[in-house]
Structure formats: C-alpha cells, structure tokens
Design an enzyme around this catalytic site. Structure first.
Site, PDB file in Angstrom:
ATOM      1  N   ARG A  69      -9.673   2.484   9.076  1.00 29.76           N
ATOM      2  CA  ARG A  69      -9.214   1.119   9.360  1.00 29.76           C
ATOM      3  C   ARG A  69     -10.347   0.233   9.856  1.00 29.76           C
ATOM      4  O   ARG A  69     -10.137  -0.948  10.112  1.00 29.76           O
ATOM      5  CB  ARG A  69      -8.046   1.127  10.349  1.00 29.76           C
ATOM      6  CG  ARG A  69      -8.412   1.468  11.772  1.00 29.76           C
ATOM      7  CD  ARG A  69      -7.313   1.089  12.765  1.00 29.76           C
ATOM      8  NE  ARG A  69      -7.746   1.424  14.116  1.00 29.76           N
ATOM      9  CZ  ARG A  69      -7.235   2.409  14.840  1.00 29.76           C
ATOM     10  NH1 ARG A  69      -6.277   3.157  14.344  1.00 29.76           N
ATOM     11  NH2 ARG A  69      -7.679   2.647  16.049  1.00 29.76           N
ATOM     12  N   ARG A  91      -1.224 -10.097  12.688  1.00 37.66           N
ATOM     13  CA  ARG A  91      -1.621  -8.843  12.026  1.00 37.66           C
ATOM     14  C   ARG A  91      -2.699  -9.094  10.973  1.00 37.66           C
ATOM     15  O   ARG A  91      -3.611  -8.290  10.802  1.00 37.66           O
ATOM     16  CB  ARG A  91      -0.394  -8.178  11.376  1.00 37.66           C
ATOM     17  CG  ARG A  91       0.550  -7.526  12.373  1.00 37.66           C
ATOM     18  CD  ARG A  91       1.855  -7.113  11.720  1.00 37.66           C
ATOM     19  NE  ARG A  91       1.682  -6.092  10.710  1.00 37.66           N
ATOM     20  CZ  ARG A  91       2.606  -5.774   9.804  1.00 37.66           C
ATOM     21  NH1 ARG A  91       3.761  -6.413   9.784  1.00 37.66           N
ATOM     22  NH2 ARG A  91       2.381  -4.827   8.927  1.00 37.66           N
ATOM     23  N   ARG A 133      13.408  -9.173  12.127  1.00 39.78           N
ATOM     24  CA  ARG A 133      12.795  -8.392  13.200  1.00 39.78           C
ATOM     25  C   ARG A 133      11.618  -9.166  13.800  1.00 39.78           C
ATOM     26  O   ARG A 133      10.936  -9.909  13.100  1.00 39.78           O
ATOM     27  CB  ARG A 133      12.280  -7.051  12.663  1.00 39.78           C
ATOM     28  CG  ARG A 133      13.372  -6.090  12.286  1.00 39.78           C
ATOM     29  CD  ARG A 133      12.882  -4.782  11.711  1.00 39.78           C
ATOM     30  NE  ARG A 133      11.434  -4.601  11.717  1.00 39.78           N
ATOM     31  CZ  ARG A 133      10.830  -3.476  11.337  1.00 39.78           C
ATOM     32  NH1 ARG A 133      11.549  -2.448  10.926  1.00 39.78           N
ATOM     33  NH2 ARG A 133       9.522  -3.371  11.353  1.00 39.78           N
ATOM     34  N   ARG A 165      11.758 -10.733   4.974  1.00 42.50           N
ATOM     35  CA  ARG A 165      12.586  -9.530   5.100  1.00 42.50           C
ATOM     36  C   ARG A 165      13.735  -9.770   6.082  1.00 42.50           C
ATOM     37  O   ARG A 165      13.572 -10.438   7.095  1.00 42.50           O
ATOM     38  CB  ARG A 165      11.752  -8.361   5.653  1.00 42.50           C
ATOM     39  CG  ARG A 165      10.754  -7.781   4.703  1.00 42.50           C
ATOM     40  CD  ARG A 165       9.979  -6.692   5.427  1.00 42.50           C
ATOM     41  NE  ARG A 165       8.832  -6.215   4.663  1.00 42.50           N
ATOM     42  CZ  ARG A 165       7.794  -5.580   5.194  1.00 42.50           C
ATOM     43  NH1 ARG A 165       7.755  -5.362   6.497  1.00 42.50           N
ATOM     44  NH2 ARG A 165       6.787  -5.179   4.439  1.00 42.50           N
ATOM     45  N   LYS A 181       0.820  -1.221   0.000  1.00 46.50           N
ATOM     46  CA  LYS A 181       0.000   0.000   0.000  1.00 46.50           C
ATOM     47  C   LYS A 181       0.849   1.264   0.000  1.00 46.50           C
ATOM     48  O   LYS A 181       0.580   2.200  -0.744  1.00 46.50           O
ATOM     49  CB  LYS A 181      -0.949   0.020   1.204  1.00 46.50           C
ATOM     50  CG  LYS A 181      -2.038  -1.026   1.156  1.00 46.50           C
ATOM     51  CD  LYS A 181      -3.075  -0.833   2.242  1.00 46.50           C
ATOM     52  CE  LYS A 181      -2.512  -0.978   3.631  1.00 46.50           C
ATOM     53  NZ  LYS A 181      -1.971  -2.323   3.907  1.00 46.50           N
TER      54      LYS A 181
END
Length: 215
Positions: free
Chosen positions: A88, A172, A161, A127, A13
């Site tokens: 949201r 999430r 992370r 990542r 996004k």
C-alpha cells in the site's frame, strides 16, 4: 504469475481480483483476508495487528509485511499469486521486492485499475445498504431498488453508511493519492506497470486485463 493489483478505492479491485485469480489459477491474497485470518487464528502477528485496528490506527508496515510473507510461502502460492491491497506504500513495495528476491522470485506485472475520481465518488457514495442485512447492497444509479429506500430482498430500510459518504470517500482518495499512488511510479520505473481502464462491465474489464497480461 505473480501480480500486484492497484487502484483507488471503488475501482473494483476485489471483484477483478477474484475473476483474475480464478482465470489464472492462482490464489487471491487481500490485505483484509490476511488480517481476518491472522486475528481469527490468534497468530502473534494477528494479536499485534488487532491492537492497532481496535484503536482505529493503521497496522504498521512490518506486521502487514510479515503476514504477506507467511501467506506467500503457503503451498498454494508456489506457482504465483495475486496481491490486492498490498503493497500500500513504497516502503512495502520495496520490502516485497526484497522478499521475492530472497526467494529467487520476482513480480510479473502490476495492474493499475484506472478510474476518474468523480466516478469513484459516484460509485461509493451511491451505495445504499440494508439495515437488516449488510450483505444486501443497492446503488441509486447502477442497481436501484424497486421502491426507493426499501430493500428488495427483505423489505428493510436502505441507508447510506458513514464510510460511504462523499466526505469519507474523498478523504480515502486523499490517503490513496498520498500513500499508495507513489507505488505506480515505483513499478513504472521497473517496467512492470500495466494500466487498465476500469470503466464498463466487469467481464469487459477482466478481458482487458487478461489481454494485457498475455502481452
């Protein structure tokens, strides 16, 4: 144009918002930027938001809505804006509708970036971030470093992370499905929803979105 951008975490996004806003010559308004600006400027809304953020809690709707309203009333947003991360949930979406109606405005489109859940997990959990500089980010599949576990730029150690771990990503996604996804039906009922497949090169996705908006 007045556009809302929605999609799960990892859908791209932020990247698409920047490209679309530039192509359409409208400001990109993200929730993260709103919070940072209000906190750094010491606004009343910023001070209230910081209390919740410091405690690790979600910022209440009324504060987020107030920040968004202030930002959308700035001169550069007179001819349109692209909202990223707001609304949201359905109550925020309803509040946005009311806000715009009171100003004699309305949304033109809601772009839904569609990505399979497993692809989202692959994108985020793959990542690897440099311990020396958090801006140096690689990906085990899409942008691997030359030497495994070593930053190409400064030689620092690359690590996963905590908020990029698969468990965190799936949590999430659960939050997204329960809180944010219902706004898709909310906007579909208004005839505003435009769904864009968000797989492929960045420029290809931007092109799909621009073509959909023209229609």
């Amino acid at each position: 144009m007045r556009i809302v951008l929605v999609g799960p975490p990892g859908a791209g996004k932020g990247t698409q918002a920047a490209f679309l806003a530039k192509n359409l010559s409208i400001p990109h308004i993200s929730t993260g930027d709103l919070f940072r600006a209000n906190i750094s400027q010491g606004t009343e809304l910023g001070r209230r938001a910081k209390v919740f953020m410091d405690a690790g809690d979600l910022v209440p709707d009324e504060i987020t809505i107030g920040m968004a309203k202030d930002r959308m009333e700035q001169p550069d947003a007179v001819n349109g804006f692209l909202l990223d991360g707001f609304p949201r949930n359905v109550s925020q979406a309803a509040a946005l509708d009311t806000m715009l109606q009171e100003s004699g405005m309305k949304l033109d489109a809601v772009l839904d970036l569609e990505v399979e859940e497993d692809e989202v997990v692959k994108r985020i959990a793959g990542r690897r971030t440099c311990r020396n500089d958090g801006k140096h980010v690689f990906h085990v599949t899409y942008a691997p470093p030359k030497a495994e576990g070593v930053c190409d730029i400064c030689g620092g150690e690359l690590y996963l992370r905590d908020d990029d771990s698969e468990a965190t990503v799936r949590n999430r996604l659960d939050v997204y499905h329960s809180q944010t996804e219902p706004i898709i039906d909310f906007y579909k009922a208004q005839g505003l929803l435009v769904t864009i497949p968000a797989l492929g090169e960045v420029h290809e996705i931007t092109k799909r979105a621009m073509e959909a908006l023209k229609k």
